[in-house]
Scaffold this motif. Structure first.
Motif, PDB file in Angstrom:
ATOM      1  N   SER A  33      37.590  36.982  41.403  1.00  0.00           N
ATOM      2  CA  SER A  33      36.993  36.129  40.370  1.00  0.00           C
ATOM      3  C   SER A  33      35.558  36.511  40.027  1.00  0.00           C
ATOM      4  N   LEU A  34      34.924  37.354  40.841  1.00  0.00           N
ATOM      5  CA  LEU A  34      33.557  37.772  40.529  1.00  0.00           C
ATOM      6  C   LEU A  34      33.551  38.729  39.339  1.00  0.00           C
ATOM      7  N   PRO A  35      32.568  38.612  38.456  1.00  0.00           N
ATOM      8  CA  PRO A  35      32.470  39.572  37.350  1.00  0.00           C
ATOM      9  C   PRO A  35      32.236  40.989  37.886  1.00  0.00           C
ATOM     10  N   LEU A  36      33.046  41.925  37.436  1.00  0.00           N
ATOM     11  CA  LEU A  36      32.905  43.335  37.810  1.00  0.00           C
ATOM     12  C   LEU A  36      32.493  44.096  36.562  1.00  0.00           C
ATOM     13  N   GLU A  37      31.239  44.530  36.543  1.00  0.00           N
ATOM     14  CA  GLU A  37      30.651  45.125  35.342  1.00  0.00           C
ATOM     15  C   GLU A  37      30.516  46.643  35.483  1.00  0.00           C
ATOM     16  N   GLU A  60      25.610  36.625  41.657  1.00  0.00           N
ATOM     17  CA  GLU A  60      24.560  35.628  41.476  1.00  0.00           C
ATOM     18  C   GLU A  60      25.113  34.210  41.519  1.00  0.00           C
ATOM     19  N   GLY A  61      26.300  34.005  40.942  1.00  0.00           N
ATOM     20  CA  GLY A  61      26.875  32.669  40.917  1.00  0.00           C
ATOM     21  C   GLY A  61      27.155  32.119  42.301  1.00  0.00           C
ATOM     22  N   LEU A  62      27.571  32.993  43.240  1.00  0.00           N
ATOM     23  CA  LEU A  62      27.862  32.536  44.591  1.00  0.00           C
ATOM     24  C   LEU A  62      26.604  32.317  45.411  1.00  0.00           C
ATOM     25  N   LEU A  63      25.504  32.946  45.034  1.00  0.00           N
ATOM     26  CA  LEU A  63      24.277  32.847  45.813  1.00  0.00           C
ATOM     27  C   LEU A  63      23.360  31.726  45.333  1.00  0.00           C
ATOM     28  N   ARG A  64      23.737  31.054  44.267  1.00  0.00           N
ATOM     29  CA  ARG A  64      22.888  29.981  43.754  1.00  0.00           C
ATOM     30  C   ARG A  64      22.796  28.829  44.750  1.00  0.00           C
ATOM     31  N   GLY A  65      21.610  28.255  44.840  1.00  0.00           N
ATOM     32  CA  GLY A  65      21.443  27.053  45.626  1.00  0.00           C
ATOM     33  C   GLY A  65      21.706  25.829  44.765  1.00  0.00           C
ATOM     34  N   LEU A  88      33.270  44.208  48.441  1.00  0.00           N
ATOM     35  CA  LEU A  88      32.740  44.499  47.112  1.00  0.00           C
ATOM     36  C   LEU A  88      32.266  45.949  47.020  1.00  0.00           C
ATOM     37  N   VAL A  89      31.567  46.413  48.042  1.00  0.00           N
ATOM     38  CA  VAL A  89      31.103  47.809  48.047  1.00  0.00           C
ATOM     39  C   VAL A  89      32.293  48.763  48.105  1.00  0.00           C
ATOM     40  N   MET A  90      33.341  48.389  48.833  1.00  0.00           N
ATOM     41  CA  MET A  90      34.557  49.214  48.885  1.00  0.00           C
ATOM     42  C   MET A  90      35.122  49.431  47.483  1.00  0.00           C
ATOM     43  N   GLU A 115      29.528  47.529  39.428  1.00  0.00           N
ATOM     44  CA  GLU A 115      28.853  46.609  40.349  1.00  0.00           C
ATOM     45  C   GLU A 115      29.303  45.182  40.067  1.00  0.00           C
ATOM     46  N   HIS A 116      29.498  44.408  41.149  1.00  0.00           N
ATOM     47  CA  HIS A 116      29.859  43.002  41.021  1.00  0.00           C
ATOM     48  C   HIS A 116      28.602  42.159  40.824  1.00  0.00           C
TER      49      HIS A 116
END
Length: 386
Positions: free
Chosen positions: A57-61, A335-340, A310-312, A331-332
């Motif tokens: 589900s993470l954006p892969l750009e 940012e959305g998962l790291l938001r407080g 992700l790096v894989m 690169e993924h």
């Protein structure tokens, strides 16, 4: 050129595949440990789902390197394949989730790359690991024999396969946590089977019936059948048992409490979480969860669990799919998962703007807010003195 390479690689030797090693392995704790049976454990299913769904589900750009940094390369052919639609039958999320589940359960994931005449990837087709046989050529490169549902086999070159590996010990084939820790998964399966049988047999009434001397074999059989019909099964739990005159029931096996079965099941959840490096709270173990550590658990999940996967993906894409890795890379966006929480984000953005290393337009872009013309031209408010 590919035709000549296929002729040269006909001498490739079959590699000792992951599934061959699974099939040759012995049962553990009296149960068969396979990807299918392991996924039947709720903790394994939850751990695999937590990782694969998050990665997919993470954006892969796709980015283009520039003198000033980088730009999103939305016009790159790979952008559509990785971000929207890799093939005619799957969305990008379904495709990436499927391959990530293969990696976690089987150690390897494969996707066929179909190139067009211009040398650009035009589709990615997921291949089930059970249908792929990996071979090693005399020069130690890999080729892949793929068997379809009709039994037809065809050979793919390494340039035609996106191969994802997990925890490889030889650099050629990956290993899954289920394969490496078969004993742990087998114990969890045995505990589940034990509970199922205990409940099916009436949970506690397990033992022997001692009869009077002189009881014939036929009479003993009738007593046993009568007991099973009246006491076995969850539907008969709690019923009063009636024994023939002189007969006595003696418990000879452990009850659920004696075996501390419930505590053992909890320990299995922790063991599975440890295997997949997933915080227990993310697979349903809420004993250590609270509102104060929810954000930190999310950061831990991204840093210590997802980052390796992700790096894989990013490096495998750069190695196999991108023709010009010096200019383009994948690169993924995590940012959305790291938001407080909202208050902490507001304080972070305010300080970033006041100190001059972030612009208001960048903040709005990170928060998915519409662009406001000239917002960066406004003078920043003075920072309060302490």
């Amino acid at each position: 050129m590919k035709f000549i390479r296929r002729l040269l690689e006909k001498r490739a030797d079959v590699y000792d595949t992951y599934w061959d090693r699974y099939a040759a392995a012995q049962d553990v704790a009296g149960v068969s440990v396979t990807p299918g049976s392991a996924e039947g454990i709720s903790a394994v299913y939850a751990a695999v789902s937590a990782i694969s769904e998050s990665v997919a589900s993470l954006p892969l750009e796709i980015y283009r390197r520039t003198e000033d940094g980088r730009d999103k390369a939305r016009s790159h052919p790979l952008y559509k394949l990785l971000h929207t639609e890799p093939n005619a039958n799957q969305t990008a999320l379904e495709f990436r989730e499927m391959l990530q589940r293969h990696v976690l359960l089987r150690g390897n994931a494969f996707a066929e790359i179909r190139w067009n005449a211009a040398g650009r990837a035009e589709s990615l087709k997921a291949l089930h690991p059970d249908s792929v046989t990996v071979l090693v050529t005399p020069d130690d490169s890999l080729v892949y024999d793929v068997t379809d549902r009709h039994g037809h086999r065809r050979r793919l070159l390494s340039s035609e396969v996106l191969h994802l590996r997990y925890h490889s010990d030889d650099g050629l084939m990956g290993r899954s946590p289920i394969q490496v820790a078969r004993d742990t998964v087998g114990l969890a399966l045995a505990e589940r089977t034990h509970g199922e049988r205990m409940f099916a047999q009436g949970t506690k009434l397990s033992g022997v019936i001692q009869t009077q001397p002189g009881t014939t074999k036929t009479q003993a059989g009738e007593i046993r059948e009568s007991w099973a019909a009246g006491q076995a099964g969850v539907g008969n739990h709690g019923k009063t048992a009636v024994l023939p005159a002189g007969a006595e029931f003696k418990t000879v096996s452990m009850t659920l409490e004696d075996a501390e079965w419930i505590e053992a099941r909890r320990m299995s959840v922790e063991e599975v979480a440890r295997l997949f490096r997933v915080p227990p709270v993310l697979i349903g173990d809420l004993r250590e969860a609270n509102y104060s550590n929810a954000v930190e658990l999310g950061r831990y999940f991204v840093t210590h669990t997802l980052r390796r996967h992700l790096v894989m993906w990013e490096q495998a894409i750069g190695r196999t799919l991108i023709n010009d890795p010096a200019t383009f890379y994948a690169e993924h966006n995590v940012e959305g998962l790291l938001r407080g929480d909202s208050l902490k984000r507001a304080q972070f953005y305010q300080r970033a703007i006041e100190e001059g290393w972030m612009m208001r337009s960048e903040v709005r872009r990170l928060e998915n807010l519409p662009t406001i013309e000239g917002i960066d031209d406004e003078e920043a408010p003075p920072r309060p003195t302490e």
